[in-house]
Design a protein around this motif. Structure first.
Motif, PDB file in Angstrom:
ATOM      1  N   GLY A  18      -8.511 -10.030  -1.502  1.00 54.61           N
ATOM      2  CA  GLY A  18      -7.014  -9.897  -2.096  1.00 54.61           C
ATOM      3  C   GLY A  18      -7.311  -7.661  -2.403  1.00 54.61           C
ATOM      4  O   GLY A  18      -8.555  -8.323  -2.177  1.00 54.61           O
ATOM      5  N   THR A  19      -6.671  -7.376  -2.302  1.00 54.99           N
ATOM      6  CA  THR A  19      -6.699  -5.658  -2.720  1.00 54.99           C
ATOM      7  C   THR A  19      -6.883  -5.106  -3.776  1.00 54.99           C
ATOM      8  O   THR A  19      -6.695  -4.106  -4.239  1.00 54.99           O
ATOM      9  N   GLY A  20      -6.199  -6.063  -5.482  1.00 57.03           N
ATOM     10  CA  GLY A  20      -6.828  -5.429  -6.099  1.00 57.03           C
ATOM     11  C   GLY A  20      -5.152  -4.526  -7.206  1.00 57.03           C
ATOM     12  O   GLY A  20      -4.836  -3.986  -8.235  1.00 57.03           O
ATOM     13  N   ILE A  21      -4.313  -4.627  -5.630  1.00 57.10           N
ATOM     14  CA  ILE A  21      -2.510  -4.144  -6.039  1.00 57.10           C
ATOM     15  C   ILE A  21      -1.888  -5.041  -6.331  1.00 57.10           C
ATOM     16  O   ILE A  21      -0.844  -3.960  -6.355  1.00 57.10           O
ATOM     17  N   GLY A  22      -1.633  -5.359  -6.184  1.00 53.77           N
ATOM     18  CA  GLY A  22       0.083  -6.447  -6.350  1.00 53.77           C
ATOM     19  C   GLY A  22       0.025  -6.405  -7.615  1.00 53.77           C
ATOM     20  O   GLY A  22       1.292  -6.503  -7.583  1.00 53.77           O
ATOM     21  N   LEU A  23      -0.258  -7.075  -8.758  1.00 53.19           N
ATOM     22  CA  LEU A  23      -0.148  -7.185 -10.149  1.00 53.19           C
ATOM     23  C   LEU A  23       0.078  -5.295 -10.840  1.00 53.19           C
ATOM     24  O   LEU A  23       1.037  -5.342 -11.157  1.00 53.19           O
ATOM     25  N   ALA A  24      -1.289  -4.204  -9.674  1.00 52.05           N
ATOM     26  CA  ALA A  24      -0.648  -3.199 -10.250  1.00 52.05           C
ATOM     27  C   ALA A  24       1.090  -3.046 -10.061  1.00 52.05           C
ATOM     28  O   ALA A  24       0.715  -1.591 -10.884  1.00 52.05           O
ATOM     29  N   LEU A  25       0.958  -2.612  -8.578  1.00 50.56           N
ATOM     30  CA  LEU A  25       2.614  -2.764  -8.291  1.00 50.56           C
ATOM     31  C   LEU A  25       3.512  -2.912  -9.050  1.00 50.56           C
ATOM     32  O   LEU A  25       4.361  -2.394  -9.435  1.00 50.56           O
ATOM     33  N   VAL A  26       3.422  -4.397  -9.404  1.00 46.72           N
ATOM     34  CA  VAL A  26       4.215  -5.689 -10.384  1.00 46.72           C
ATOM     35  C   VAL A  26       4.953  -4.439 -11.998  1.00 46.72           C
ATOM     36  O   VAL A  26       5.853  -3.942 -11.763  1.00 46.72           O
ATOM     37  N   GLN A  27       2.912  -3.756 -12.104  1.00 45.10           N
ATOM     38  CA  GLN A  27       3.380  -3.271 -13.463  1.00 45.10           C
ATOM     39  C   GLN A  27       4.744  -1.847 -13.504  1.00 45.10           C
ATOM     40  O   GLN A  27       5.151  -1.384 -13.789  1.00 45.10           O
ATOM     41  N   VAL A  83      -5.597  -6.368 -16.001  1.00 40.73           N
ATOM     42  CA  VAL A  83      -5.319  -7.131 -14.452  1.00 40.73           C
ATOM     43  C   VAL A  83      -4.926  -6.862 -13.276  1.00 40.73           C
ATOM     44  O   VAL A  83      -3.918  -6.375 -12.717  1.00 40.73           O
ATOM     45  N   PHE A  84      -3.454  -5.261 -15.061  1.00 40.64           N
ATOM     46  CA  PHE A  84      -2.723  -4.633 -14.000  1.00 40.64           C
ATOM     47  C   PHE A  84      -2.408  -2.987 -13.691  1.00 40.64           C
ATOM     48  O   PHE A  84      -2.245  -2.296 -13.862  1.00 40.64           O
ATOM     49  N   ASP A  85      -4.092  -3.248 -13.970  1.00 40.68           N
ATOM     50  CA  ASP A  85      -4.816  -1.366 -13.181  1.00 40.68           C
ATOM     51  C   ASP A  85      -4.630  -1.498 -12.254  1.00 40.68           C
ATOM     52  O   ASP A  85      -5.362  -2.240 -11.606  1.00 40.68           O
ATOM     53  N   ASP A  86      -4.961  -0.461 -11.409  1.00 36.53           N
ATOM     54  CA  ASP A  86      -4.983  -0.353 -10.706  1.00 36.53           C
ATOM     55  C   ASP A  86      -6.335  -0.757  -9.890  1.00 36.53           C
ATOM     56  O   ASP A  86      -7.606  -0.792 -10.723  1.00 36.53           O
ATOM     57  N   VAL A 124       0.457  -1.436  -0.069  1.00 33.76           N
ATOM     58  CA  VAL A 124       0.105  -0.048   0.403  1.00 33.76           C
ATOM     59  C   VAL A 124       0.647   0.807  -0.011  1.00 33.76           C
ATOM     60  O   VAL A 124       0.512   2.627  -1.026  1.00 33.76           O
ATOM     61  N   MET A 125       1.907   1.257   1.278  1.00 38.87           N
ATOM     62  CA  MET A 125       2.598   2.104   1.079  1.00 38.87           C
ATOM     63  C   MET A 125       3.815   2.222  -0.835  1.00 38.87           C
ATOM     64  O   MET A 125       3.562   3.887  -0.753  1.00 38.87           O
ATOM     65  N   GLU A 126       4.150   1.427  -1.222  1.00 36.68           N
ATOM     66  CA  GLU A 126       4.870   1.297  -2.630  1.00 36.68           C
ATOM     67  C   GLU A 126       4.049   2.158  -3.252  1.00 36.68           C
ATOM     68  O   GLU A 126       4.749   2.801  -4.140  1.00 36.68           O
ATOM     69  N   ILE A 127       2.780   2.091  -3.211  1.00 41.24           N
ATOM     70  CA  ILE A 127       1.761   2.241  -4.524  1.00 41.24           C
ATOM     71  C   ILE A 127       1.145   3.577  -4.410  1.00 41.24           C
ATOM     72  O   ILE A 127       1.353   4.547  -5.678  1.00 41.24           O
ATOM     73  N   VAL A 172      13.308  -4.199  -5.368  1.00 41.17           N
ATOM     74  CA  VAL A 172      12.020  -4.044  -5.911  1.00 41.17           C
ATOM     75  C   VAL A 172      11.642  -5.421  -7.328  1.00 41.17           C
ATOM     76  O   VAL A 172      10.967  -6.216  -6.863  1.00 41.17           O
ATOM     77  N   MET A 173      12.976  -6.183  -7.291  1.00 49.84           N
ATOM     78  CA  MET A 173      12.855  -7.556  -8.297  1.00 49.84           C
ATOM     79  C   MET A 173      12.076  -8.378  -7.237  1.00 49.84           C
ATOM     80  O   MET A 173      11.203  -9.577  -7.532  1.00 49.84           O
ATOM     81  N   ILE A 174      12.953  -8.710  -5.814  1.00 52.84           N
ATOM     82  CA  ILE A 174      12.138  -9.334  -4.763  1.00 52.84           C
ATOM     83  C   ILE A 174      10.635  -9.404  -4.418  1.00 52.84           C
ATOM     84  O   ILE A 174      10.344 -10.223  -4.472  1.00 52.84           O
ATOM     85  N   GLN A 175      10.343  -7.570  -4.650  1.00 53.51           N
ATOM     86  CA  GLN A 175       8.368  -7.806  -4.141  1.00 53.51           C
ATOM     87  C   GLN A 175       7.921  -8.081  -5.485  1.00 53.51           C
ATOM     88  O   GLN A 175       6.688  -8.213  -5.238  1.00 53.51           O
TER      89      GLN A 175
END
Length: 451
Positions: free
Chosen positions: A406-415, A389-392, A277-280, A335-338
């Motif tokens: 799920g929060t819907g921010i995992g793949l958005a953060l990856v992108q 799926v990569f949208d916020d 959450v903080m990263e996004i 970042v790559m680990i996350q």
């Protein structure tokens, strides 16, 4: 000859006065001032004019008669009076030393209308497919009229205008049944089609933008609810296992160690959720600074395995990795680990009901880029949602999604992280069950990039 001309002009004046209903000497003097008076303007002040007037018939004037006489003259705008269906009097009012005079001429209506149509419309190209109707309008309605051009029983185009003063009594109506098919019309039609297309495109863009804003607002609202639920789950587990340890339910050292491992896993899970959450938030504000260093990707894989080992074991999954031999490249290790942890957690979450619980990570170099693929054997992603799926805050609607949370921010953060490193990410379904997330990173990334 002069006497005959005088008599003729006097007769015309008498006829005009009778037509206007005025036949006394005063009206005659007011309407028709002496014709033998001439003069010249030597000074103009607003609407008042000072004039020198001399008797034109004085053959041998005296010195007293030659002295100029000063007059105050006021001239009003032209006006029109409809005398009858055939004649209209156009005149103007003139005041000389407080004496009122009228100066004007008689307009023959039908001849005037024919002259207008013949001079300004008949020979124009428009006259071949349009009609012009000229009519005199008085208080009682339409008077004499004249039509020129092509008549149309039910015109598709009609334009009506009144003439300016002093011809305000005259009305012109232009009608047209159909514009002929000419080069000009083709150009006009093309322009109208282009204008319509641009207008529709603009309206569609506005609609899509408004719809996207509404959807984003809804996803943000769902995100708040999801985060609340996701935070509550690990906190509940942590509290439960702490109470079990306090009450001595774990009667053996092995059971206590198991509880401690679960507590550590749930604490790490909670920490990762808060960190995501903080990263996004930092990425949206462009406050996330990336630090690139050159190294082998094997170090990243080993750290990911160490962090996710307990979660993978608890869920009954197997993690397989395949790294090709390649030269070290620049990347942000943290970042790559996350990124990989987010992808593995996603596979664990949606692959619980899979017959084959396996997650694979492959890393190889393709066309000068480093390509990382994370595959699973889960239910896959609906075709319409592969790009969304990569949208916020986006979550695929379905019974499985509702049950897994799920929060819907995992793949958005990856992108966002991959884009910050100059790469791209995409999703695709496997030939069999499951899906694959592919990440492509340039070998030479810009160091110190701020997302």
């Amino acid at each position: 000859m002069d006497v005959a001309r005088e008599q003729s002009e006097a007769l015309k004046e008498d006829n005009l006065l009778k037509a206007a209903g005025k036949d006394d000497a005063t009206d005659k003097k007011a309407l028709f001032p002496a014709r033998r008076s001439t003069g010249r303007i030597f000074e103009r002040k607003g609407q008042k004019i000072e004039m020198q007037i001399m008797d034109a018939e004085s053959r041998s004037p005296s010195s007293a008669d030659m002295l100029p006489h000063r007059y105050q003259v006021e001239i009003a705008p032209l006006q029109a009076v409809i005398l009858n269906d055939e004649q209209i009097f156009i005149f103007r009012r003139i005041v000389i030393n407080q004496q009122i005079f009228r100066q004007g001429f008689i307009l023959q209506v039908r001849a005037f209308l024919r002259h207008l149509a013949a001079t300004h419309f008949k020979d124009q190209p428009m006259a071949k497919y349009a009609g012009l109707h000229l009519a005199v309008m008085d208080r009682e309605g339409a008077g004499p009229s004249f039509f020129s051009g092509v008549s149309a029983a039910h015109p598709k185009f009609s334009l009506e205008r009144r003439f300016p003063a002093p011809f305000g009594f005259l009305q012109a109506v232009l009608t047209c049944q159909e514009i002929p098919r000419t080069a000009g019309r083709s150009t006009l039609n093309t322009m109208m089609i282009l204008f319509g297309a641009v207008l529709l495109t603009g309206l569609l863009a506005i609609y899509r933008s408004a719809r996207a804003e509404v959807e984003l607002s809804k996803r943000r609202s769902d995100f708040v609810s999801s985060v609340t639920h996701e935070l509550k789950t690990p906190l509940t587990n942590i509290r439960m296992y702490i109470e079990m340890l306090e009450q001595g339910i774990a009667r053996s050292p092995e059971r206590e160690q198991e509880y401690f491992r679960i507590l550590g896993s749930e604490t790490t899970r909670l920490s990762r959720l808060i960190n995501n959450v903080m990263e996004i938030s930092r990425l949206e504000k462009k406050q996330r600074h990336l630090t690139f260093s050159t190294g082998r990707f094997k170090d990243v894989i080993e750290k990911v395995e160490a962090v996710m080992q307990e979660n993978i074991r608890q869920e009954g999954f197997v993690l397989k990795t395949e790294l090709a031999d390649m030269e070290p490249f620049a990347y942000d290790a943290e970042v790559m680990i996350q990124v990989l942890i987010n992808l593995i957690e996603n596979s664990l979450k949606f692959g619980k009901n899979s017959d084959r619980r396996e997650i694979s990570i492959t890393v190889r170099e393709e066309s000068g880029n480093i390509v990382i693929r994370v595959s699973d054997n889960g239910p896959g992603i609906p075709r319409h949602a592969l790009k969304k799926v990569f949208d916020d805050f986006y979550r695929v609607e379905g019974a499985l999604t509702r049950s897994t949370g799920g929060t819907g921010i995992g793949l958005a953060l990856v992108q966002k992280f991959v884009a910050a490193m100059g790469g791209t990410v995409s999703a695709s379904n496997n030939a069999g069950p499951g899906c694959t997330i592919s990440i492509s990173l340039p070998r030479n990334s810009e160091k110190g990039y701020t997302a």
